[in-house]
Design a protein around this motif. Structure first.
Motif, PDB file in Angstrom:
ATOM      1  N   ARG A  57      31.881  22.531  -6.591  1.00 50.10           N
ATOM      2  CA  ARG A  57      31.448  21.631  -5.515  1.00 50.10           C
ATOM      3  C   ARG A  57      31.485  22.338  -4.170  1.00 50.10           C
ATOM      4  NH1 ARG A  57      31.227  16.130  -5.677  1.00 50.10           N
ATOM      5  NH2 ARG A  57      30.171  16.488  -3.693  1.00 50.10           N
TER       6      ARG A  57
ATOM      7  N   TYR B 280      13.196   9.936  -4.486  1.00 50.88           N
ATOM      8  CA  TYR B 280      14.602  10.169  -4.753  1.00 50.88           C
ATOM      9  C   TYR B 280      15.447   9.550  -3.643  1.00 50.88           C
ATOM     10  CZ  TYR B 280      13.593  13.692  -8.344  1.00 50.88           C
ATOM     11  OH  TYR B 280      13.183  14.339  -9.482  1.00 50.88           O
TER      12      TYR B 280
ATOM     13  N   LEU C 290      21.376  23.034  -4.640  1.00 49.88           N
ATOM     14  CA  LEU C 290      21.149  21.998  -5.648  1.00 49.88           C
ATOM     15  C   LEU C 290      20.380  22.584  -6.825  1.00 49.88           C
ATOM     16  CD1 LEU C 290      20.151  19.193  -3.181  1.00 49.88           C
ATOM     17  CD2 LEU C 290      22.089  19.051  -4.734  1.00 49.88           C
TER      18      LEU C 290
ATOM     19  N   ARG D 208      28.374  23.223  -2.109  1.00 44.79           N
ATOM     20  CA  ARG D 208      28.345  23.554  -0.681  1.00 44.79           C
ATOM     21  C   ARG D 208      28.974  24.930  -0.512  1.00 44.79           C
ATOM     22  NH1 ARG D 208      26.869  22.108   3.953  1.00 44.79           N
ATOM     23  NH2 ARG D 208      26.044  20.133   3.197  1.00 44.79           N
TER      24      ARG D 208
ATOM     25  N   MET E 199      23.869  23.883   1.350  1.00 43.63           N
ATOM     26  CA  MET E 199      24.082  23.110   0.133  1.00 43.63           C
ATOM     27  C   MET E 199      23.054  23.591  -0.891  1.00 43.63           C
ATOM     28  SD  MET E 199      25.392  20.619  -1.672  1.00 43.63           S
ATOM     29  CE  MET E 199      26.093  19.270  -0.723  1.00 43.63           C
TER      30      MET E 199
ATOM     31  N   GLY F 221      27.120  13.379   0.017  1.00 47.10           N
ATOM     32  CA  GLY F 221      27.973  14.109  -0.907  1.00 47.10           C
ATOM     33  C   GLY F 221      27.483  14.160  -2.335  1.00 47.10           C
ATOM     34  N   LYS F 222      26.276  13.675  -2.575  1.00 48.10           N
ATOM     35  CA  LYS F 222      25.746  13.655  -3.942  1.00 48.10           C
ATOM     36  C   LYS F 222      24.393  14.344  -4.007  1.00 48.10           C
ATOM     37  CE  LYS F 222      27.968   9.289  -5.193  1.00 48.10           C
ATOM     38  NZ  LYS F 222      27.749   7.913  -5.708  1.00 48.10           N
ATOM     39  N   GLY F 223      23.991  14.697  -5.223  1.00 50.08           N
ATOM     40  CA  GLY F 223      22.649  15.206  -5.422  1.00 50.08           C
ATOM     41  C   GLY F 223      21.640  14.069  -5.408  1.00 50.08           C
ATOM     42  N   PRO F 224      20.350  14.373  -5.209  1.00 51.42           N
ATOM     43  CA  PRO F 224      19.314  13.332  -5.222  1.00 51.42           C
ATOM     44  C   PRO F 224      19.241  12.621  -6.574  1.00 51.42           C
ATOM     45  CG  PRO F 224      18.466  15.362  -4.252  1.00 51.42           C
ATOM     46  CD  PRO F 224      19.801  15.688  -4.853  1.00 51.42           C
ATOM     47  N   GLN F 225      19.005  11.330  -6.526  1.00 52.55           N
ATOM     48  CA  GLN F 225      18.874  10.523  -7.740  1.00 52.55           C
ATOM     49  C   GLN F 225      17.479   9.939  -7.819  1.00 52.55           C
ATOM     50  OE1 GLN F 225      22.442   8.035  -6.679  1.00 52.55           O
ATOM     51  NE2 GLN F 225      22.756   8.166  -8.883  1.00 52.55           N
TER      52      GLN F 225
ATOM     53  N   PHE G  52      19.104  16.100 -10.898  1.00 51.39           N
ATOM     54  CA  PHE G  52      19.859  17.011 -10.047  1.00 51.39           C
ATOM     55  C   PHE G  52      21.343  17.030 -10.382  1.00 51.39           C
ATOM     56  CE2 PHE G  52      17.058  18.575  -6.716  1.00 51.39           C
ATOM     57  CZ  PHE G  52      15.949  17.779  -6.885  1.00 51.39           C
ATOM     58  N   GLY G  53      21.950  18.177 -10.131  1.00 53.30           N
ATOM     59  CA  GLY G  53      23.396  18.278 -10.142  1.00 53.30           C
ATOM     60  C   GLY G  53      23.977  17.722  -8.852  1.00 53.30           C
ATOM     61  N   GLN G  54      25.285  17.788  -8.732  1.00 49.17           N
ATOM     62  CA  GLN G  54      25.962  17.180  -7.583  1.00 49.17           C
ATOM     63  C   GLN G  54      25.945  18.081  -6.358  1.00 49.17           C
ATOM     64  OE1 GLN G  54      27.338  18.840  -9.981  1.00 49.17           O
ATOM     65  NE2 GLN G  54      29.419  19.522  -9.539  1.00 49.17           N
TER      66      GLN G  54
ATOM     67  N   GLU H 254      29.307  15.484   4.974  1.00 51.75           N
ATOM     68  CA  GLU H 254      27.974  16.006   4.746  1.00 51.75           C
ATOM     69  C   GLU H 254      27.113  15.823   5.987  1.00 51.75           C
ATOM     70  OE1 GLU H 254      28.840  17.430   1.110  1.00 51.75           O
ATOM     71  OE2 GLU H 254      26.953  17.624   2.192  1.00 51.75           O
TER      72      GLU H 254
END
Lengths: 115, 111
Positions: free
Chosen positions: B9, A36, B90, B107, B88, A41-45, B102-104, A2
């Protein structure tokens, strides 16, 4: 891998130190703010949020401070750990004329924690 | 736990193809959003929806459209993919005036 973290402001801290990440928001009418965390490699948390009737809110190891006078938001992380390494985004909730809302995100800050 | 699921993904598509990105949430949220994320530019809002069959343009809607036929599903459509849409993507959902989940991410590479 990423590339989300490239070209971002970077805050480098030693493990165990406290971290402070700052954010300026744009709309004085925004009444809800969120921090956030985004790992590679992940979405925002979601980390923590605060409404405009407050100036401070605490979570587990995190504190958010809101200064409406200067439209400034900060995230404080106590005893920073390697697992805190990520890109951090602030977001403001803007209400629109149709009665709905949208989140506007800042550009993000990369936090790098060194042992 | 709230779950926002994006259908892929990683995707590789050719210039000019029509591309569908799907997003499903399981929390009965009214609001759903599509963002794209590019290095140094943060998250930019493409489109959002606050109800079934309702949609609003975000900050960068050009070259995209959306569909929300059911409350739990929000689709992003690239009518004719171009290389500058490599990014990317989202998806997020929320109740009114609460945090977005949010989702993962997907890309997408357009070649």
């Amino acid at each position: 891998g990423e590339s989300v973290g490239l070209h971002l402001p970077t805050l480098s801290v030693q493990e165990g130190d406290n971290s402070i990440i700052n954010c300026a928001y744009s709309n004085s009418a925004s009444d809800y703010f969120i921090w956030y965390k985004q790992e590679s490699g992940k979405g925002p948390q979601f980390i923590i949020d605060i409404r405009s009737n407050m100036d401070k809110r605490q979570g587990q190891r995190v504190t958010v401070l809101l200064n409406k006078t200067v439209k400034h938001l900060s995230l404080q992380i106590a005893a920073t750990q390697p697992g805190d390494s990520a890109v951090y985004f602030c977001a403001e909730n803007s209400f629109l004329s149709g009665g709905y809302n949208k989140l506007i995100f800042g550009a993000g800050t990369r936090l790098a924690v060194h042992p | 736990d709230v779950k926002v699921t994006q259908s892929s993904r990683y995707l590789v598509k050719r210039t000019g193809e029509k591309v569908f990105l799907e997003c499903v949430q399981d929390m009965d949220h009214e609001n759903m959003f599509w963002y794209r994320q590019d290095p140094g530019l943060g998250l930019r809002l493409i489109y959002f929806s606050y109800d079934v069959k309702m949609k609003e343009k975000g900050d960068i809607p050009e070259g995209y459209s959306v569909s929300r036929e059911k409350k739990e599903r929000f689709s992003l459509i690239l009518e004719s993919a171009s290389t500058n849409q490599t990014s990317m993507y989202l998806c997020a959902s929320s109740f009114l005036d609460t945090e977005a989940f949010f989702g993962q991410g997907t890309r997408l590479t357009v070649v």
